[in-house]
Design an enzyme around this catalytic site. Structure first.
Site, PDB file in Angstrom:
ATOM      1  N   MET A  11      12.049  -6.414 -29.921  1.00 57.29           N
ATOM      2  CA  MET A  11      13.271  -5.728 -29.405  1.00 57.29           C
ATOM      3  C   MET A  11      12.938  -4.414 -28.720  1.00 57.29           C
ATOM      4  O   MET A  11      12.083  -3.520 -28.967  1.00 57.29           O
ATOM      5  CB  MET A  11      14.058  -4.985 -30.727  1.00 57.29           C
ATOM      6  CG  MET A  11      15.301  -4.248 -30.424  1.00 57.29           C
ATOM      7  SD  MET A  11      16.432  -5.302 -29.388  1.00 57.29           S
ATOM      8  CE  MET A  11      17.417  -3.832 -28.699  1.00 57.29           C
ATOM      9  N   GLU A  39       9.588  -7.205 -23.193  1.00 55.29           N
ATOM     10  CA  GLU A  39      10.066  -5.985 -23.687  1.00 55.29           C
ATOM     11  C   GLU A  39       9.718  -4.803 -22.934  1.00 55.29           C
ATOM     12  O   GLU A  39      10.486  -4.064 -22.372  1.00 55.29           O
ATOM     13  CB  GLU A  39       9.422  -5.714 -25.093  1.00 55.29           C
ATOM     14  CG  GLU A  39       9.611  -6.522 -26.129  1.00 55.29           C
ATOM     15  CD  GLU A  39      11.151  -7.418 -25.981  1.00 55.29           C
ATOM     16  OE1 GLU A  39      11.994  -6.670 -26.221  1.00 55.29           O
ATOM     17  OE2 GLU A  39      11.346  -8.390 -26.287  1.00 55.29           O
ATOM     18  N   HIS A  97      12.181  -4.762 -19.949  1.00 55.95           N
ATOM     19  CA  HIS A  97      13.420  -4.252 -20.497  1.00 55.95           C
ATOM     20  C   HIS A  97      13.636  -2.804 -20.230  1.00 55.95           C
ATOM     21  O   HIS A  97      14.610  -2.106 -20.263  1.00 55.95           O
ATOM     22  CB  HIS A  97      13.812  -4.543 -22.060  1.00 55.95           C
ATOM     23  CG  HIS A  97      14.370  -5.747 -22.384  1.00 55.95           C
ATOM     24  ND1 HIS A  97      15.386  -6.240 -21.344  1.00 55.95           N
ATOM     25  CD2 HIS A  97      14.085  -6.813 -23.115  1.00 55.95           C
ATOM     26  CE1 HIS A  97      15.791  -7.486 -21.947  1.00 55.95           C
ATOM     27  NE2 HIS A  97      14.869  -7.945 -22.786  1.00 55.95           N
ATOM     28  N   GLU A 132      18.266 -10.483 -20.656  1.00 55.96           N
ATOM     29  CA  GLU A 132      17.301 -11.214 -21.033  1.00 55.96           C
ATOM     30  C   GLU A 132      16.444 -12.174 -20.128  1.00 55.96           C
ATOM     31  O   GLU A 132      15.607 -12.497 -19.971  1.00 55.96           O
ATOM     32  CB  GLU A 132      18.026 -12.069 -22.195  1.00 55.96           C
ATOM     33  CG  GLU A 132      18.411 -11.335 -23.382  1.00 55.96           C
ATOM     34  CD  GLU A 132      17.419 -10.388 -23.890  1.00 55.96           C
ATOM     35  OE1 GLU A 132      16.447 -10.691 -23.693  1.00 55.96           O
ATOM     36  OE2 GLU A 132      18.012  -9.346 -24.578  1.00 55.96           O
TER      37      GLU A 132
END
Length: 861
Positions: free
Chosen positions: A270, A303, A306, A325
């Site tokens: 995450m 990640e 992101h 994503e």
């Protein structure tokens, strides 16, 4: 009553009314070792566009003690209901809200998850807030476009560490076990984070080309510290920093970068800003193949990407979840493939053979949807973390890069980051930037690719003269009908593809030429190939630039069948393997013929990721797509082949380990099971094969499922490995035993009790469902339909989804299962999310019936 849902319209209305300045969050976690609840105090400062307006803030909590709005205490009983606190009579301009509540630790991987390590009996906490679970820890305006700064103050047990988005305070600044963090930049609620416990830490730094120094940290539980290969993780991380900062032309936007390997994590990882949480199964306790390291590296890079795309610039609403994503997936794999010094330059091979097969499967379900999905509410988005959102979206971004050019693509991305830093965007913002840098009008492209559902099929149309020279060449494009129940219409799309020409040279298939072109409409002529000698293999979508199912012409298929393992490069092999698998799923290739193809070519396959994908696919095909009358013969042939490859593999190699696992997954005869037990007990040995902790459990789980290993054997293995991972493996082994009592106990623990932690429940479900135990499991089909709605209505989303998908009677491949599903769908009145999951599972049974019929027909031919 809203329950815990939130609609898009409600979020839009709230965003028009409010802008949020800051949160101050004070959590007392000093009782975390004992569990239960903890005090949570939230102070929010926000602006209202209207005087006297009313809105609400989100909170999921067992008790709310105080709500103070602009200095006035509100009646808690009157304003707190379901997951909302009503906020009446707002002031125009600045408002201040204070909420005092008791929030609850969870064991579901949602909100603030609490785990006790059986090794040291210490509690370990971490937060998981995507999609709507920050509200389980503090009162929040739970939607991505209401960004704010967040300042956490945490009281923790003595000796524990607290990590958050902002840098961890120095030990000298921690008084009375109170950790005070500096405010974050403006970010969304769902990427805030706290990780709390006596974690083990390793620190380093990244030094960028512009003199930027980013502190790096890696954390795990002390019981895993001996297995933590921190330097390898730092190496991948630094490589990602180098590549992303060059391509994005924007320095890393946060003050530090920690990666925390945490227990019982539902997802892979995450992207919390500056504090990424990663499932701790990526700290490998035993030998794994290089494919596992490649997947871990992709997760790390995903990640990290992101931090820019998702955290720095964030979607306005969950319609654009796919863009977060897909972008992270595309750029992480591109980094592996193109970054200097990467250990995985073949990353697009892995993508073609794993992620894209996931996308193709998802896109042929009745729940197929456009990449840019219509997300009406939180229930919609919670089931939308799927193969379209991740893998199809990334495939289409790869197609977009081929369409506009990589240089123009990244120049557009750079402009996008500069224009929208720490803000929220829509898809049109990115496409506008790309149109500026590429000069391409992307409106038609976007409509065809992003706003329609379904998949295209590309076929070569080749005519040759008597001398073998091509006289006509065209690419046909089909848009198959969407599955029954799916919304939308079949769509022909523009494809930028390459056509690869391959010929045999010394027994190897070598690419002799490559043509790149645009394919549009039902038929695209390719005059460049007219007048050439027909090659052995014509491969459409060579280099995997586009997203389409590809079929081979008759001559190419014959040569691929004879020489699939003889391609000199891994990517065309992977594309052909994927095409064969897709044909098997579609009933165009019989399972027995797919097995023959794999057995003839897998011994020459050097890419270990492809080998392991083939292992999974063959097992799935035999379990679900084989004619039941022939299945055992096919399984016997596969198991014998697995044992032969295991014995012949290079000692200590990745292939040897992969074949050991493949053999363990399907060993069935008395001799095979005796041999497997001898390997477990050390009576038999294979040179180079280390039967270590994880491999021992793989062997034991199969022995338990076949009735060879009993409870005493499972208990003895757990005593040998008394860790959290050992407890999960033992739960799997116990549920796998082929007795009515074992199945009843497993079912009761999951369906009737519902108290298991998320990871243990997943392990029990994995053991319960055994392909060799169809008759034993048959009575549970009726019990599933009787129970699933009640489970869905009473459990958290993650827990309920595990049950709804994992316990669906997928092994009962029959018309009766379809009829029972249809009857339930017609009468149970499930909400849209549960209806989708059950319908997807039903589609799997329908596909299996079709494939079994095709395999049976091949057997009669």
């Amino acid at each position: 009553m809203p329950g815990t849902n939130l609609t898009r319209e409600e979020a839009q209305q709230r965003a028009k009314l409010l802008s949020v300045d800051s949160y101050e969050i004070d959590l007392d976690l000093s009782g975390a070792q004992e569990g239960g609840t903890y005090p949570s105090v939230t102070t929010v400062r926000f602006q209202s566009a209207e005087a006297g307006a009313e809105t609400f803030i989100d909170l999921v909590a067992p008790a709310v003690h105080e709500v103070v709005l602009n200095g006035t205490s509100l009646d808690v009983a009157a304003v707190f209901r379901d997951s909302r606190i009503r906020l009446p009579h707002l002031l125009q301009g600045a408002n201040e809200l204070k909420v005092v509540a008791d929030c609850a630790y969870t064991n579901t991987g949602e909100g603030l998850h609490r785990f006790v390590d059986p090794v040291d009996q210490q509690a370990y906490l971490y937060t998981q807030f995507e999609v709507p679970d920050a509200r389980r820890v503090f009162a929040s305006f739970e939607q991505p476009d209401l960004k704010a700064t967040f300042q956490f103050t945490v009281t923790a047990p003595e000796g524990w560490t607290v990590v958050s988005n902002s840098p961890t305070p120095d030990a000298a600044d921690v008084k009375d076990n109170v950790w005070r963090f500096a405010p974050t930049p403006r970010i969304s609620t769902y990427i805030t984070a706290l990780i709390v416990g006596p974690y083990h830490a390793v620190h380093s730094s990244y030094e960028g080309p512009n003199g930027q120094v980013v502190p790096l940290g890696i954390y795990c539980r002390p019981s895993l510290a001996e297995f933590l290969d921190a330097e390898a993780i730092f190496d991948v991380t630094r490589q990602g920093f180098d590549w992303f900062q060059e391509k994005f032309a924007y320095d890393y936007p946060f003050a530090k970068y920690d990666q925390l390997f945490v227990p019982e994590f539902n997802a892979g990882a995450m992207e919390n800003a500056g504090a990424v949480t990663i499932r701790d199964q990526y700290v490998f306790r035993s030998k794994v193949t290089d494919a596992a390291y490649e997947v871990r590296a992709e997760t790390i890079l995903h990640e990290l990407a992101h931090m820019w795309f998702g955290d720095l610039v964030t979607m306005e609403w969950w319609n654009d979840l796919w863009l977060n994503e897909s972008f992270a997936t595309y750029t992480s794999i591109a980094c592996q493939a193109y970054a200097e010094g990467s250990k995985w330059p073949h990353a697009w091979t892995t993508f073609a053979n794993s992620m894209k097969t996931w996308a193709y499967r998802q896109d042929q379900l009745p729940s197929t949807h456009p990449i840019m999905a219509d997300i009406r509410d939180l229930d919609d988005v919670l089931v939308n973390f799927d193969g379209i959102t991740y893998a199809k979206g990334a495939s289409v971004l790869k197609q977009l890069v081929a369409y506009v050019g990589m240089e123009a693509f990244f120049k557009g991305v750079q402009a996008y980051f500069k224009a929208h830093a720490f803000a929220n965007t829509r898809l049109s913002d990115l496409l506008g930037a790309l149109e500026e840098t590429s000069g391409r009008d992307l409106a038609a492209w976007s409509k065809a690719w992003l706003e329609t559902a379904g998949i295209n099929v590309l076929r070569p149309r080749i005519e040759t003269g008597a001398d073998g020279v091509i006289t006509s060449f065209a690419v046909s494009q089909e848009a198959p009908a969407l599955p029954a129940g799916a919304q939308g219409e079949p769509t022909l799309r523009p494809h930028r593809i390459a056509i690869g020409l391959y010929d045999l040279d010394g027994g190897r298939l070598v690419r002799t030429d490559r043509i790149e072109l645009d394919v549009d409409g039902a038929l695209t002529e390719v005059p460049e190939l007219v007048g050439r000698a027909r090659p052995a293999v014509v491969l459409l979508n060579d280099d995997d630039l586009s997203y389409a199912k590809v079929r081979l012409d008759e001559v190419s298929l014959a040569n691929v069948t004879a020489h699939l393992g003889d391609f000199t490069d891994s990517l065309p092999r992977a594309l052909c393997w994927a095409s064969a698998w897709d044909m098997t799923r579609d009933g165009e290739l019989a399972t027995r013929d797919y097995l023959s193809l794999v057995l003839s070519g897998i011994g020459k396959e050097s890419d270990i990721g492809v080998v392991q994908s083939l292992h999974r696919q063959v097992k799935l095909a035999l379990d679900l797509y084989a004619d039941p009358a022939w299945r055992e013969e096919g399984l016997a042939a596969w198991t014998e082949a697995a044992l032969e490859h295991l014995r012949a593999a290079e000692p200590g190699s990745d292939h040897q380990l992969a074949w050991a696992r493949a053999f363990a997954a399907t060993a069935r005869t008395e001799d095979q099971l005796t041999y497997l037990k001898a390997l477990l007990d050390g009576v038999a040995e294979i040179e180079g094969l280390a039967v270590d902790t994880e491999l021992r459990w793989a062997f034991l789980e199969r022995l338990a499922a076949t009735g060879v290993a009993d409870e005493a054997a499972i208990a003895a293995e757990l005593e040998r490995d008394p860790t959290a991972a050992g407890e999960r493996h033992a739960a799997t082994a116990r549920a796998a035993r082929p007795t009515a009592e074992a199945k009843a106990a497993a079912w009761a623990s999951v369906v009737e009790s519902g108290d298991l932690p998320n990871a243990v429940q997943e392990a029990v479900i994995g053991g319960f469902v055994q392909a060799d135990q169809r008759e034993l499991l048959a009575p549970y089909a009726e019990r599933y339909f009787a129970a699933v709605k009640g489970v869905w209505d009473s459990r958290s989303h993650e827990i309920a989804q595990q049950v709804a998908v994992g316990l669906y009677p997928s092994l009962q491949v029959s018309q009766e299962t379809l009829d029972a599903t249809d009857a339930w769908l017609a009468s149970a009145e499930p909400n849209a999310a549960l209806r989708r999951l059950v319908s997807e599972s039903r589609s799997g049974v329908e596909r299996a019936l079709k494939a079994q019929a095709a395999d049976a027909a091949a057997g009669r031919a």
